[in-house]
Scaffold this active site. Sequence first.
Site, PDB file in Angstrom:
ATOM      1  N   HIS A 263       6.156  -9.459 -11.124  1.00 39.50           N
ATOM      2  CA  HIS A 263       6.273  -8.036 -11.451  1.00 39.50           C
ATOM      3  C   HIS A 263       6.011  -7.181 -10.201  1.00 39.50           C
ATOM      4  O   HIS A 263       6.835  -6.334  -9.826  1.00 39.50           O
ATOM      5  CB  HIS A 263       5.266  -7.702 -12.555  1.00 39.50           C
ATOM      6  CG  HIS A 263       5.289  -6.278 -12.997  1.00 39.50           C
ATOM      7  ND1 HIS A 263       5.895  -5.881 -14.159  1.00 39.50           N
ATOM      8  CD2 HIS A 263       4.801  -5.147 -12.431  1.00 39.50           C
ATOM      9  CE1 HIS A 263       5.779  -4.566 -14.289  1.00 39.50           C
ATOM     10  NE2 HIS A 263       5.116  -4.094 -13.253  1.00 39.50           N
ATOM     11  N   GLU A 264       4.891  -7.433  -9.560  1.00 39.16           N
ATOM     12  CA  GLU A 264       4.537  -6.605  -8.401  1.00 39.16           C
ATOM     13  C   GLU A 264       5.490  -6.853  -7.235  1.00 39.16           C
ATOM     14  O   GLU A 264       5.750  -5.954  -6.438  1.00 39.16           O
ATOM     15  CB  GLU A 264       3.074  -6.824  -8.000  1.00 39.16           C
ATOM     16  CG  GLU A 264       2.056  -6.487  -9.098  1.00 39.16           C
ATOM     17  CD  GLU A 264       2.209  -5.093  -9.717  1.00 39.16           C
ATOM     18  OE1 GLU A 264       2.728  -4.185  -9.034  1.00 39.16           O
ATOM     19  OE2 GLU A 264       1.825  -4.912 -10.902  1.00 39.16           O
ATOM     20  N   HIS A 267       8.221  -4.329  -7.525  1.00 38.07           N
ATOM     21  CA  HIS A 267       7.865  -3.017  -6.967  1.00 38.07           C
ATOM     22  C   HIS A 267       7.890  -3.075  -5.431  1.00 38.07           C
ATOM     23  O   HIS A 267       8.386  -2.169  -4.771  1.00 38.07           O
ATOM     24  CB  HIS A 267       6.453  -2.614  -7.421  1.00 38.07           C
ATOM     25  CG  HIS A 267       6.364  -2.199  -8.860  1.00 38.07           C
ATOM     26  ND1 HIS A 267       7.138  -1.187  -9.380  1.00 38.07           N
ATOM     27  CD2 HIS A 267       5.583  -2.646  -9.886  1.00 38.07           C
ATOM     28  CE1 HIS A 267       6.823  -1.024 -10.670  1.00 38.07           C
ATOM     29  NE2 HIS A 267       5.891  -1.898 -10.998  1.00 38.07           N
ATOM     30  N   GLU A 293      10.040   0.642 -12.322  1.00 33.52           N
ATOM     31  CA  GLU A 293       9.616  -0.341 -13.326  1.00 33.52           C
ATOM     32  C   GLU A 293      10.797  -1.228 -13.736  1.00 33.52           C
ATOM     33  O   GLU A 293      10.609  -2.388 -14.092  1.00 33.52           O
ATOM     34  CB  GLU A 293       9.003   0.382 -14.524  1.00 33.52           C
ATOM     35  CG  GLU A 293       8.235  -0.518 -15.475  1.00 33.52           C
ATOM     36  CD  GLU A 293       6.945  -1.099 -14.893  1.00 33.52           C
ATOM     37  OE1 GLU A 293       6.518  -0.705 -13.785  1.00 33.52           O
ATOM     38  OE2 GLU A 293       6.353  -1.968 -15.560  1.00 33.52           O
TER      39      GLU A 293
END
Length: 493
Positions: A263-264, A267, A293
């Site tokens: 997930h990170e 980003h 997101e």
Amino acid sequence: MSVATTADGTSPLERLKAILAELADLQHAESLLDWDARVSMPSAGAEARANVSATLTRLMHERFVSDEVGELLEELGGLDDEDAVALVRVTRRAWERARRVPSGLAAELALARGIALAAWDKAKAASDFPSFAPHLERQLELKRRYLDCFPAGESSYDVLLDEYEEGMTTAEVQRVFDRLKEELVPLIEAHADTGDVVLRGPFPLAQQEAASRKILAAFGWDETSWRLDETPHPFASKPGVGDIRLTTHTEQDDLTSLFSTMHEFGHGVYEFDIDEAYARTPLGHGTSNGIHESQSRMWENLVGRSASFWRWFYPQLQPLFPTLADVDEERFVRAVSAIRPTLIRGDADEATYGLHIILRFELEQELLAGTVAVAELPEVWNARMKLYLGVDVPDDARGVLQDMHWADGLFGYFPTYQLGNVISVQIWERARADLGDLDEQFERGEFGSLREWLREHVYRHGSKYPPRELLRRVTGSELDPEPYLQYLRTKFA
Ligand code: ZN
């Protein structure tokens, strides 16, 4: 460029860029202080750090809302360079918003955040909502004063949303969320898995970190630009070009750290791949929270929870953990994708996640409007968790105190998470249409063509296009929950 230069030979555009570069540097310093506060600062330093942040925020705010910036923006009409037009547009929008808010209030907001976050940390550890309640009251009071700076008549919540998702309105979010609720509630009821697909630990932390790093290497990690640390709440930050910092959170009894890392990464890679020509300008970061997101969710879910990803990675993961010895690949994939209503938003699966967001979207509007009082918040929270997800909340730490956002003064932010889920599938479909069989590539551990496609169509543009325009350019359509719902129906059918 049709703009006249001044006697000293610098154009208004150059002078504006010089001021914006200074502000970007201060912003990077603030981002590093924030990273430090969350990764390595001793907890007793919180109040002193809140003062540093408040001072920096006030200085940035004063510098930015100056008449000088306004005059330069005024002079910069009639530009014909696309990037310069975008720079002026983005700067003007931020300037007009910031100019409404007195620097003193901006500093008060920053100070209150620092203090409330420290109080929230303690309150959460002790599951003690009453000790946090005065800080939440204070945040709401400041937020209402902030909203008073904007013209009456506009929906207050629209003002907050627009800060994180340009052009988004409460009515549009409501329309999308109503549609999701209508489909998600029965989908979850029909497919919630309470069976044997729970993975049992222990999963030693060092092996989890090693697995995270292997995945990051395949996704395109660059040793000279990236770092990975451990924090209670994972996040990504960019204190400067070429400096991408991810954190993850690792627990012995599950493997969610791997998904947090992916997930990170989403980003981080968005920020990393922005055109360097936009460095030290307001174009040098992702265009909105929802688009951001969409990228974290794409790497976490559409890549990281796909069967083809695990076809490649499970043979490497399984030997790291003896407890996986008798879990075959198919069962593992089912376990990491299963729909299982839980208490914690951050751990939620792809289907129940939306309901966690809808709950927060409703409650924060009610808190701001005063129709739900802070004192009754835990009770209302727990009742709605039961209604939407059928779970009983045993304590406030796993209920209303689980997220840092309200302590951080972030109201209007939660909806962008779910918009990101919706947008991720819209962009994913376009990528698959362009790139052909991604599954075959993922099975070989190859993610380069997806990343390059995203760089070309999304990442490199930074904030050049507003989110709605970027989505239209990439997918040819408007915000649309149907592809996301179709994806879930297919996956869980
Ligand atoms: Zn995220």
